[in-house]
Design a protein around this motif. Structure first.
Motif, PDB file in Angstrom:
ATOM      1  N   ARG A 176       6.050  28.041 -68.516  1.00  0.00           N
ATOM      2  CA  ARG A 176       5.536  28.939 -67.466  1.00  0.00           C
ATOM      3  C   ARG A 176       6.591  29.971 -67.077  1.00  0.00           C
ATOM      4  NH1 ARG A 176       2.032  26.330 -62.903  1.00  0.00           N
ATOM      5  NH2 ARG A 176       0.719  26.328 -64.769  1.00  0.00           N
ATOM      6  N   LEU A 177       6.138  31.204 -66.932  1.00  0.00           N
ATOM      7  CA  LEU A 177       6.961  32.291 -66.410  1.00  0.00           C
ATOM      8  C   LEU A 177       6.244  32.928 -65.220  1.00  0.00           C
ATOM      9  CD1 LEU A 177       8.181  34.368 -69.510  1.00  0.00           C
ATOM     10  CD2 LEU A 177       9.585  32.961 -68.009  1.00  0.00           C
ATOM     11  N   GLY A 196      14.667  32.841 -78.920  1.00  0.00           N
ATOM     12  CA  GLY A 196      14.445  31.799 -79.921  1.00  0.00           C
ATOM     13  C   GLY A 196      13.640  30.611 -79.461  1.00  0.00           C
ATOM     14  N   TYR A 197      12.875  30.748 -78.380  1.00  0.00           N
ATOM     15  CA  TYR A 197      12.110  29.607 -77.878  1.00  0.00           C
ATOM     16  C   TYR A 197      10.719  29.542 -78.504  1.00  0.00           C
ATOM     17  CZ  TYR A 197      15.529  27.973 -74.574  1.00  0.00           C
ATOM     18  OH  TYR A 197      16.670  27.435 -74.016  1.00  0.00           O
ATOM     19  N   GLU A 198      10.578  28.577 -79.386  1.00  0.00           N
ATOM     20  CA  GLU A 198       9.281  28.236 -79.991  1.00  0.00           C
ATOM     21  C   GLU A 198       9.156  26.718 -79.969  1.00  0.00           C
ATOM     22  OE1 GLU A 198       9.192  30.132 -83.826  1.00  0.00           O
ATOM     23  OE2 GLU A 198       8.578  32.053 -82.968  1.00  0.00           O
ATOM     24  N   PHE A 229       8.313  25.049 -74.230  1.00  0.00           N
ATOM     25  CA  PHE A 229       8.559  26.442 -73.844  1.00  0.00           C
ATOM     26  C   PHE A 229       8.441  27.305 -75.091  1.00  0.00           C
ATOM     27  CE2 PHE A 229      11.094  30.096 -72.222  1.00  0.00           C
ATOM     28  CZ  PHE A 229      10.416  30.285 -71.024  1.00  0.00           C
ATOM     29  N   HIS A 230       7.284  27.960 -75.228  1.00  0.00           N
ATOM     30  CA  HIS A 230       6.983  28.748 -76.414  1.00  0.00           C
ATOM     31  C   HIS A 230       6.530  30.133 -75.972  1.00  0.00           C
ATOM     32  CE1 HIS A 230       5.353  30.057 -80.236  1.00  0.00           C
ATOM     33  NE2 HIS A 230       5.655  28.907 -80.809  1.00  0.00           N
ATOM     34  N   TRP A 231       7.105  31.156 -76.572  1.00  0.00           N
ATOM     35  CA  TRP A 231       6.815  32.532 -76.148  1.00  0.00           C
ATOM     36  C   TRP A 231       5.327  32.877 -76.235  1.00  0.00           C
ATOM     37  CZ3 TRP A 231       4.611  35.955 -79.588  1.00  0.00           C
ATOM     38  CH2 TRP A 231       4.670  35.632 -80.945  1.00  0.00           C
ATOM     39  N   ARG A 232       4.628  32.257 -77.183  1.00  0.00           N
ATOM     40  CA  ARG A 232       3.225  32.612 -77.377  1.00  0.00           C
ATOM     41  C   ARG A 232       2.297  31.865 -76.420  1.00  0.00           C
ATOM     42  NH1 ARG A 232       2.751  31.717 -82.588  1.00  0.00           N
ATOM     43  NH2 ARG A 232       2.856  33.855 -83.332  1.00  0.00           N
ATOM     44  N   THR A 233       2.606  30.610 -76.094  1.00  0.00           N
ATOM     45  CA  THR A 233       1.649  29.765 -75.361  1.00  0.00           C
ATOM     46  C   THR A 233       1.977  29.586 -73.879  1.00  0.00           C
ATOM     47  OG1 THR A 233       2.871  27.761 -75.978  1.00  0.00           O
ATOM     48  CG2 THR A 233       1.107  28.488 -77.454  1.00  0.00           C
ATOM     49  N   LEU A 234       3.136  30.040 -73.424  1.00  0.00           N
ATOM     50  CA  LEU A 234       3.489  29.818 -72.024  1.00  0.00           C
ATOM     51  C   LEU A 234       2.525  30.534 -71.089  1.00  0.00           C
ATOM     52  CD1 LEU A 234       5.002  32.642 -70.892  1.00  0.00           C
ATOM     53  CD2 LEU A 234       6.878  31.739 -72.269  1.00  0.00           C
ATOM     54  N   ASP A 235       2.299  29.964 -69.910  1.00  0.00           N
ATOM     55  CA  ASP A 235       1.504  30.615 -68.863  1.00  0.00           C
ATOM     56  C   ASP A 235       2.337  31.708 -68.213  1.00  0.00           C
ATOM     57  OD1 ASP A 235      -0.679  28.931 -69.240  1.00  0.00           O
ATOM     58  OD2 ASP A 235       0.089  27.434 -67.843  1.00  0.00           O
ATOM     59  N   ARG A 270       7.286  38.117 -73.016  1.00  0.00           N
ATOM     60  CA  ARG A 270       7.096  37.194 -74.152  1.00  0.00           C
ATOM     61  C   ARG A 270       8.024  37.572 -75.321  1.00  0.00           C
ATOM     62  NH1 ARG A 270       2.706  33.836 -73.489  1.00  0.00           N
ATOM     63  NH2 ARG A 270       1.211  34.471 -71.884  1.00  0.00           N
ATOM     64  N   ALA A 271       8.222  38.857 -75.535  1.00  0.00           N
ATOM     65  CA  ALA A 271       9.110  39.296 -76.614  1.00  0.00           C
ATOM     66  C   ALA A 271      10.546  38.859 -76.343  1.00  0.00           C
ATOM     67  CB  ALA A 271       9.034  40.810 -76.771  1.00  0.00           C
ATOM     68  N   ALA A 272      10.956  38.893 -75.090  1.00  0.00           N
ATOM     69  CA  ALA A 272      12.310  38.455 -74.743  1.00  0.00           C
ATOM     70  C   ALA A 272      12.494  36.975 -75.041  1.00  0.00           C
ATOM     71  CB  ALA A 272      12.592  38.744 -73.273  1.00  0.00           C
ATOM     72  N   VAL A 273      11.502  36.170 -74.690  1.00  0.00           N
ATOM     73  CA  VAL A 273      11.576  34.730 -74.967  1.00  0.00           C
ATOM     74  C   VAL A 273      11.605  34.477 -76.472  1.00  0.00           C
ATOM     75  CG1 VAL A 273      10.381  32.517 -74.684  1.00  0.00           C
ATOM     76  CG2 VAL A 273      10.441  34.161 -72.788  1.00  0.00           C
TER      77      VAL A 273
END
Length: 387
Positions: A52-53, A81-83, A87-93, A74-77
């Motif tokens: 979550r962000l 390197g968070y996948e 904590f995943h850049w694509r799926t986080l709320d 999301r691009a920053a995450v």
């Protein structure tokens, strides 16, 4: 008389540390606005926790920019390197609560008629430089940063595939006659994959530490601590919540010099917490680079809505070659220390901030596009002429 023989310690944290993830996102938002409008106003805070962000704060700029904030975050995450499952850049709320800047703040800061642009807030800011490293930074924080930068480069390049984004370092140095001479202890904790052994982690970290520290400076083996808890698989915002602005000592001088208290990340350059701290470092570094002192601490103070600094204080810790009051006068002649003057002199109205969010705002190389422009030493000749 200052103490000459002692041990001093500083720490650093990597770009994947939860607080640094938030700093990176907040500064990416600053860059997003400044790329569209160099005079945009941004005060952006980020919260990160398990998948979550949350972004909140005050802005003034093109409304269309708000539509891009989520993609930038999301691009920053992803770049960090968070996948990971937690904590995943694509799926986080994601939630964004940025809103318009207060009109009461704007009226005090904006230029109008004969009134110059005022400071975005009251406060005190410090800059510091010393001769301990070629970057004119205190050695403990300098080497703490460099260890983590080397590990991050190994991770991003794929050379060490099991390294995770979250990491911390801590370096303790022995000082003799006021100069660092060796490490007494080194602590590194790094997130890692499930299958790698602690011995492999230790030897990989050791290799990078040895590359960073000067020859012969490595600490005793029993004072070399790598992942002291024995396991660091769950990390980043999944392991610990992060917030913008919680690593201000990591961002500056590692405790070797005072800090005014204000964070940098997420703030546009009308906020003197950021721009005046950059100016103070710039001036202190030029003083040391010019050979006018071995150490230099500069304090600036401001009032909200007032353009000129209320005070300029200089302390060379007994190492100065010139009168400190005279030095303060010369520095004020060489640089306009109003918020507008600082921004124009250092070229701060540009999207150059996301890169500052990890491994320190100071001691970096000036870049061609104006990044880290406060690290230039282009006042050296003028300072020498003045004295």
């Amino acid at each position: 008389m200052p103490k000459q023989n002692y041990i001093f310690t500083s720490e650093s944290v990597s770009e994947g540390h939860p607080d640094k993830v938030c700093d990176r996102i907040s500064d990416a938002v600053v860059d997003l606005f400044l790329a569209q409008d160099p005079y945009a106003r941004v005060a952006c805070e980020t919260l990160a926790t398990t998948n979550r962000l949350v972004i909140a704060g005050e802005v003034r700029g093109p409304k269309s920019v708000l539509e891009q904030v989520e993609d930038v975050a999301r691009a920053a995450v992803r770049d960090i390197g968070y996948e990971q499952e937690g904590f995943h850049w694509r799926t986080l709320d994601f939630a964004c609560h940025l809103h318009q800047q207060s009109a009461d703040i704007a009226v005090g800061v904006d230029a109008a008629g004969a009134k110059d642009e005022g400071a975005g807030d009251q406060g005190i800011m410090f800059g510091y430089a010393c001769q301990e490293t070629p970057a004119l930074m205190p050695a403990p924080i300098h080497y703490s940063h460099q260890i983590l930068k080397r590990l991050a480069e190994a991770r991003h390049s794929g050379a060490v595939a099991w390294l995770g984004p979250d990491a911390k370092s801590q370096v303790s140095l022995q000082y003799e006659n006021g100069r660092p001479v060796r490490a007494t202890s080194v602590v590194v904790s790094t997130q890692h994959g499930e299958s790698v052994s602690q011995e492999e982690i230790r030897e990989t970290v050791r290799r990078h530490v040895l590359e960073v520290l000067p020859p012969g400076w490595m600490c005793p083996e029993d004072q070399f601590y790598v992942n002291p808890t024995g396991r660091f698989v769950i990390g980043g915002p999944d392991g610990d919540a992060g917030l913008t602005g919680r690593k201000i000592i990591v961002d500056t001088y590692g405790g070797a010099a005072p800090h005014g208290g204000g964070a940098f990340s997420g703030k546009d350059p009308t906020k003197v917490d950021r721009s005046a701290a950059y100016a103070a470092r710039y001036l202190a570094k030029n003083v040391v680079a010019a050979g006018l002192a071995q150490k230099c601490t500069i304090q600036l103070s401001y009032a909200i809505g007032v353009s000129h600094p209320l005070s300029v204080y200089i302390d060379t810790a007994g190492t100065g070659q010139v009168d400190e009051d005279r030095l303060a006068d010369v520095l004020r002649q060489l640089m306009n220390l109003s918020p507008r003057g600082i921004r124009e002199h250092l070229g701060l109205n540009r999207p150059i901030y996301a890169r500052t969010a990890a491994y320190g705002h100071f001691g970096r190389e000036p870049e061609a596009d104006g990044g880290f422009g406060w690290e230039r030493t282009d006042l050296v000749d003028a300072l020498r002429r003045a004295f």
